[in-house]
Structure formats: structure tokens, C-alpha cells
Design a protein around this motif. Structure first.
Motif, mmCIF file in Angstrom:
data_model
loop_
_atom_site.group_PDB
_atom_site.id
_atom_site.type_symbol
_atom_site.label_atom_id
_atom_site.label_comp_id
_atom_site.label_asym_id
_atom_site.label_seq_id
_atom_site.Cartn_x
_atom_site.Cartn_y
_atom_site.Cartn_z
ATOM 1 N N VAL A 96 -2.421 -7.005 0.479
ATOM 2 C CA VAL A 96 -2.611 -7.379 1.882
ATOM 3 C C VAL A 96 -2.031 -6.328 2.823
ATOM 4 O O VAL A 96 -1.925 -6.554 4.028
ATOM 5 N N GLY A 97 -1.649 -5.165 2.271
ATOM 6 C CA GLY A 97 -1.169 -4.072 3.106
ATOM 7 C C GLY A 97 0.274 -4.181 3.533
ATOM 8 O O GLY A 97 0.705 -3.454 4.448
ATOM 9 N N ALA A 98 1.043 -5.083 2.908
ATOM 10 C CA ALA A 98 2.462 -5.215 3.259
ATOM 11 C C ALA A 98 3.282 -4.113 2.597
ATOM 12 O O ALA A 98 2.843 -3.475 1.639
ATOM 13 N N GLU A 99 4.479 -3.906 3.103
ATOM 14 C CA GLU A 99 5.403 -2.908 2.565
ATOM 15 C C GLU A 99 6.558 -3.621 1.872
ATOM 16 O O GLU A 99 7.088 -4.606 2.406
ATOM 17 N N ILE A 100 6.942 -3.141 0.703
ATOM 18 C CA ILE A 100 7.969 -3.799 -0.106
ATOM 19 C C ILE A 100 9.307 -3.095 0.075
ATOM 20 O O ILE A 100 9.380 -1.863 0.053
ATOM 21 N N VAL A 101 10.347 -3.897 0.225
ATOM 22 C CA VAL A 101 11.713 -3.376 0.347
ATOM 23 C C VAL A 101 12.522 -3.905 -0.843
ATOM 24 O O VAL A 101 12.955 -5.057 -0.837
ATOM 25 N N PRO A 102 12.694 -3.113 -1.895
ATOM 26 C CA PRO A 102 13.448 -3.587 -3.059
ATOM 27 C C PRO A 102 14.948 -3.637 -2.754
ATOM 28 O O PRO A 102 15.498 -2.725 -2.135
ATOM 29 N N ILE A 103 15.595 -4.716 -3.193
ATOM 30 C CA ILE A 103 17.053 -4.864 -3.049
ATOM 31 C C ILE A 103 17.615 -5.283 -4.400
ATOM 32 O O ILE A 103 17.104 -6.228 -5.017
ATOM 33 N N TYR A 104 18.652 -4.592 -4.844
ATOM 34 C CA TYR A 104 19.257 -4.973 -6.116
ATOM 35 C C TYR A 104 19.892 -6.362 -5.970
ATOM 36 O O TYR A 104 20.603 -6.624 -4.990
#
Length: 633
Positions: A96-104
């Protein structure tokens, strides 16, 4: 300045986003097993999920995200361990064109609050109640956050139900407007010093090293005719872990997830999943070797194992010389001896990893040369590589058939490297990031004439092989003005089975020192093998022997450097450096500044003790602790 040769790009240019590969696989190879998952953490049974089934789950979840108001360009954080839901979420969000922000997932309240606020996240996915509490404690400072989804309470299933009214064609339409240079990931640096910075990585950035590695290296990831299988256990909150996921989804490689990095859990997962290829960091390869050694000693085969190790290394060294055109290869006697150990030792070692592993990749930091020779000699050739968060993972790799152990290989096709006169490594290529979000000044400072300044130091040889010698900011400068790169000394110390971790110190001190932690499992085994005699006498003898073992390990490390660079004092610490105490980054790197602050008193005492040692003694051998110190119990 030393520069590697610029190679042409290996693959065709991307036309869309990362989600396209899943949609293409579902259309062209719908029955291909794409993922294997365990429905329960306690089971050893892996259930295959085909490309079509994974696509269906991702699309259904994407419909629920659209219903919840997630739009192209919105940022959603994922704060979870490496598990199946991570992959489904990834491709649903990218669809859907979203951006992912990975967090440990074990990040502190302060770190989570900083990342969610800095990235303007509108949603966050957490694993459990603890994650909800961590995010909840920061909600008052997060004006953009609208959603908190908890995996362990069925949040994804609820999203799927909510999205039933949205047609699948809506998701497909959103996917088609994602461009290769759209941002896919905001990956925050490990933050060894200062607050972490968000690296904006595009779909093209992330795909580039994956496609290059698949084109040049996929054929060595499994025996001919078999589908490669990779167990993903490194955190997806780091660029290296995301690269592994990308390799699997873009290359038709079967992927399993293992959320636990504990030895028992990882060992059990390797045995049941039976990967054909390993992606790991040096710490994992070191731990596996030490487990092999400990098991051999416990069963009375320690001497046999040590002879087998030497034969494996000699065989791999002869093979290395042959493929580099520097020798004829293993002689008859060596081949005969190697064949004998293949039947009695090496086959059993590979069986402990599932029995199908035919090769591996090591990244995150350089792999010790002797360890690489050992693995190659037992039939698991490790391709060492190099990369950064800012480069979306891989920048170099060992070329197939031209592996040179002790280096991190050569620049990937389409990527270029040069080494400045002061040793700093600069890179350019399609995987280099867009920049740091909300920090134009830091972005500008990271580039020089279009080249990314990595902050790492190293050297290129005449054939373009890169050797990493350390981090520029980690260089220790003694009060006498001697500059010492700590990485080589620390790596050499960790090879000793009793030593778990090592940190070299010595800034503004008269000599180089080291903080050392011991491997608790190996120490317990070591003590058990010497448990004879009455307790008081035995304890005193063990203490002295253990000190001598550590002293010998330090002396062995010192033999690889000049006297002025050698470790003259050291202290063994009772506390390991790990994620829980904030002394390791999620990518298993040392937080040196935090370690020096935490153990400032121990460092001071170490040098004070050294100053009371007679000069003729302190200059001949490394000093340790006063007799009153008991750091082992």
C-alpha cells in the motif's frame, strides 16, 4: 588513495517496489514453498506456505491497513522479533506504499519514544503487553501516532476482518504507484554514540544487493536441483536481517523464522528446519565452534577434535592457495587425512547444524581467518562480506571460486570502493541510502564528492580484496601518542574458548588495556573437567589455572601486534555485554562508550593496580588483578 575497479551493474533496473516480487511469484510459481512456519514455538514441525498463500495473507492484511487509514507515505513501526508475522506485515505495508520503521523489541522507553517521534509514525506493531506498555508510556509525546497493534492478541486477524469490504484491486492499484526510489524503510542506526539517526532506504536500495547476490551467489546456496533454504534468526530490525528476507522473497528461497538467539533454541531450530545455507554474524560462528569443542571434550574426544581442526585448516589453506594460483592444492597425505576426518568428525559437525548446510555468509564484522579456514575445511565455505545500515546491507562479498579468507571480499558489481590515505573506506553504488531523515547536516557530512564516508578503516590489496581493520572512531590513542585499532586484538581474544567478549581500552593511558568477559558455558565445562580433590585446594588451583589461561589468551593476541600495541593490563568482568544491559547494539556490536562509562571504576583500578607492579614484570607480561579480586565467582 587506493580504489577498487568499478564493475558494471549485474541486473536489470527495477520498475516498481519490493512487494512486486511477491505478486510475481504468486502469479508465476504459486505452488513454490516460500516460507516454512511453526504454528507453535514448542514444535519442531515446519508447515510450508506457498507463494500464493503468502501473497493472499499479505493482500488481506493490506486491505485491513487501508481500512484503518494507512496511506502511501505513512510510516508504521514494527517492534517485534524475527517471526512470520514480520514478513507478512512487511509486504502488506509495502503493497500500500507505506514506509516501515523497524524497532528492536528490547529497545528502551527513551529509544522507542525518540524513533516514533522522529519518524512521525502513525502506527506501531508490537509483540506483547510489554511492548504496549513501552509505547504507551511515550504516547503523550507522539501526536502522529494513531494505532498500536499487538500481535499476541490477534491484531492482524482483526485487521484482516476489517478489510473484507475493500477489494483486492485497491491494494494492487496502490502497489503499482510505488516507484523504485520511493522510501521503503527508515532504518535507525544502532546509536553507539548519541541518539540513533533514521536512514532512508528506498526500494531500489534494498533490492540492489539482494539481486546482485542472487545473480552471482545463489547457485552455491544449495546442492544442484534443491531449493535453497535459509533460517532467518538475525533481527529484521537491522539492515542485514532485512537483506536476508529480501534474498529469500526475491530469489525463491525457502525461509524459516527463529525469534530466539539463545543457543538451545537456535540449535533446535537448525536441526528441525535443516537449512542449506547460513547467514550469521561472527559471534554465531564463534559460538558454534566453541560448542563443537566443548561437546568433543565432554565426550573424551577433545584431542581428536583438535587434530581434526588443524587438518581442516591445513586443507582449506591449501585449497585457498590453489584457487588463487599460488599452489598445487592439498597433497596426497593431507587429502587422505582429511577424508578420514570427513567420515569421523566433519560429517557429524554438519549434522549438528541440520545436515544440509553447504555454505554460509558472515557479516556485521570481519570473521577471524583461522575460524573461516576451519569452516571451509569441514565443508562449510563462509563468504565473508561487508556492509552498513547506510548501504542497505551488502557492499562486498567473497567472489565464488576466488575466496580469500581474512578479507571481506571484493566490491559487488555496480558498487565501487576507495580507501583514503588515512585508511577510511568510501563507497558508492545503488544501495547507498538517500540520507538521514530530519538531519540534512548529518547527511551532507556523510558524503564527500558523492562518496559515502563509512567511518570504517581498512585496506585494499592489489586484487581489490578489502580488509577491515576497525572503526575510525574506535581507534585508541595512548598517552604516548600510539594509535591502536582494537578490532584485531578483540577478534583474536574471542577465538579462545574461555573468552566471550573483549573491549580494548587505553585512551590517554600509558598502555593498552582490555576488559574481558568469560563464556559461562565453557567456564562451567572447564571447571567440571577439573573437579578433583578437596574443595578449598581445588578452588585455589582452579582460580590460578583460569587466570593463567586468560593470561595465555592475551599473550597469544599480543603476538599478532607490535609491543607498543599489545595489551599490557586487563581485567575480567563478572557481567557480560548484552542487549539487556544496553552494552550491545541490536546488530551485536559493542557500545564502546557505554561500556567505558559502565566500567570506569574497573578501568581505573586496572591501571592503578598495574602502576604498583614492578616495572620489569609489567613490561614482560600482561598484568591482571590483585590477589584479593575474585571475578570468577
Amino acid at each position: 588513495m587506493h580504489q577498487s575497479e568499478l564493475s558494471p551493474p549485474a541486473t536489470a533496473l527495477m520498475q516498481g517496489g519490493l512487494a512486486d516480487s511477491l505478486f510475481d511469484a504468486a502469479r508465476h510459481t504459486p505452488d513454490l514453498p516460500q516460507v516454512a512456519r511453526r504454528l507453535d514455538a514448542s514444535t519442531t514441525d515446519w508447515t510450508p506456505v506457498t507463494a500464493a498463500e503468502l501473497w493472499g495473507e499479505a493482500v488481506d492484511l493490506a486491505r485491513g491497513l487501508v481500512t484503518s487509514g494507512i496511506r502511501p507515505g505513512d510510516r508504521v513501526a514494527i517492534m517485534a522479533r524475527t517471526r512470520y508475522e514480520w514478513t507478512v506485515l512487511c509486504y502488506a505495508l509495502w503493497s500500500v506504499g507505506a514506509e516501515i520503521v523497524p524497532i528492536y523489541p528490547t529497545s528502551s522507553h527513551e529509544q522507542v519514544a525518540w524513533i516514533l517521534k522522529d519518524a512521525h509514525c502513525v502506527g506501531v506493531v508490537v509483540e506483547d503487553e510489554q511492548g504496549v506498555m513501552t509505547v504507551g508510556s511515550a504516547c503523550a509525546t507522539l501526536p502522529f501516532l494513531r494505532h498500536v497493534w499487538q500481535l499476541d492478541t490477534g491484531a492482524l486477524a482483526h485487521l484482516v476482518e476489517r478489510g473484507r469490504a475493500i477489494p483486492a484491486t485497491t491494494v494492487d492499484s496502490l502497489r503499482r504507484i510505488v516507484l523504485p526510489d520511493s522510501t521503503a524503510i527508515i532504518a535507525y542506526t544502532s546509536g553507539t554514540t548519541g541518539p540513533p539517526r533514521g536512514c532512508a532506504l528506498t526500494h531500489r536500495n534494498l533490492a540492489s544487493p539482494c539481486d546482485t547476490l542472487l545473480e552471482g551467489w545463489r547457485h552455491v546456496a544449495a546442492p544442484p536441483g534443491e531449493q535453497p533454504a535459509i533460517l532467518a534468526f538475525l533481527p529484521f530490525s537491522h539492515a542485514y536481517g532485512l537483506m536476508i528476507q529480501g534474498l529469500c522473497l526475491r530469489g525463491g528461497i525457502l525461509m524459516g523464522h527463529e525469534p530466539e538467539l539463545r543457543g538451545e533454541a537456535l540449535s533446535a531450530a537448525l536441526l528441525s528446519f535443516r537449512p542449506t545455507y547460513l547467514y550469521a554474524v561472527p559471534f554465531v560462528f564463534e559460538k558454534i565452534y566453541k560448542n563443537f569443542l566443548r561437546t568433543a571434550q565432554q565426550t573424551g574426544r577433545g584431542t581428536l577434535f583438535e587434530r581434526a581442526v588443524r587438518t581442516a585448516q591445513d586443507f582449506a589453506l591449501a585449497e585457498e592457495r590453489r584457487r588463487l594460483g599460488r599452489g598445487p592444492g592439498p597433497g596426497f597425505d593431507l587429502r587422505l587425512q582429511h577424508s578420514l576426518y570427513e567420515k569421523t568428525v566433519y560429517k557429524k559437525l554438519r549434522a549438528a547444524l541440520g545436515g544440509r548446510v553447504c555454505g554460509a555468509v558472515s557479516g556485521g564484522s570481519p570473521l577471524n581467518r583461522e575460524l573461516a579456514l576451519f569452516y571451509a575445511g569441514i565443508g562449510i565455505l563462509v563468504h565473508d562480506g561487508y556492509g552498513l545500515t547506510e548501504t542497505s546491507g551488502g557492499i562486498t562479498a567473497q567472489p565464488v571460486g576466488r575466496e580469500k579468507f581474512g578479507t571481506v571480499g571484493r566490491a559487488l558489481p555496480g558498487t565501487d570502493i576507495h580507501v583514503a590515505d588515512d585508511g577510511e573506506i568510501f563507497v558508492s553504488g545503488p544501495s547507498v541510502f538517500q540520507g538521514y531523515i530530519n538531519d540534512a547536516q548529518a547527511t551532507e557530512a556523510s558524503f564527500l564528492g558523492g562518496w559515502l564516508a563509512t567511518g570504517d578503516i581498512g585496506r585494499l590489496d592489489s586484487e581489490g580484496y578489502l580488509t577491515i581493520t576497525g572503526r575510525k572512531k574506535d581507534i585508541v590513542i595512548t598517552s604516548g601518542g600510539k594509535s591502536v585499532a582494537p578490532a584485531a586484538l578483540e577478534e583474536r581474544l574471542r577465538v579462545h574458548p574461555l573468552i566471550h567478549q573483549a573491549v580494548v581500552v587505553g585512551d590517554d593511558r600509558p598502555c593498552v588495556g582490555a576488559l574481558i568477559t568469560l563464556d559461562p558455558e565453557f567456564v562451567a565445562h572447564w571447571r567440571a573437567s577439573r573437579a578433583k580433590g578437596e574443595t578449598p585446594v581445588r578452588d585455589a588451583r582452579e582460580e590460578n589455572e583460569l587466570r593463567e589461561e586468560v593470561r595465555r589468551a592475551v599473550a597469544a593476541a599480543n603476538s599478532t601486534v607490535s609491543r607498543s600495541e599489545s595489551i599490557r593490563v586487563f581485567r575480567v568482568l563478572p557481567e557480560a555485554f548484552d542487549l539487556a544491559n544496553g552494552l550491545l547494539t541490536p546488530s551485536m556490536k559493542l557500545r564502546r562508550d557505554a561500556i567505558v562509562r559502565r566500567f570506569a571504576a574497573e578501568i581505573e583500578a586496572m591501571y592503578q593496580t598495574s602502576s604498583r607492579v614492578p616495572r620489569e614484570y609489567s613490561t614482560s607480561e600482561p598484568s591482571i588483578w590483585e590477589d584479593s579480586d575474585d571475578v570468577f565467582r
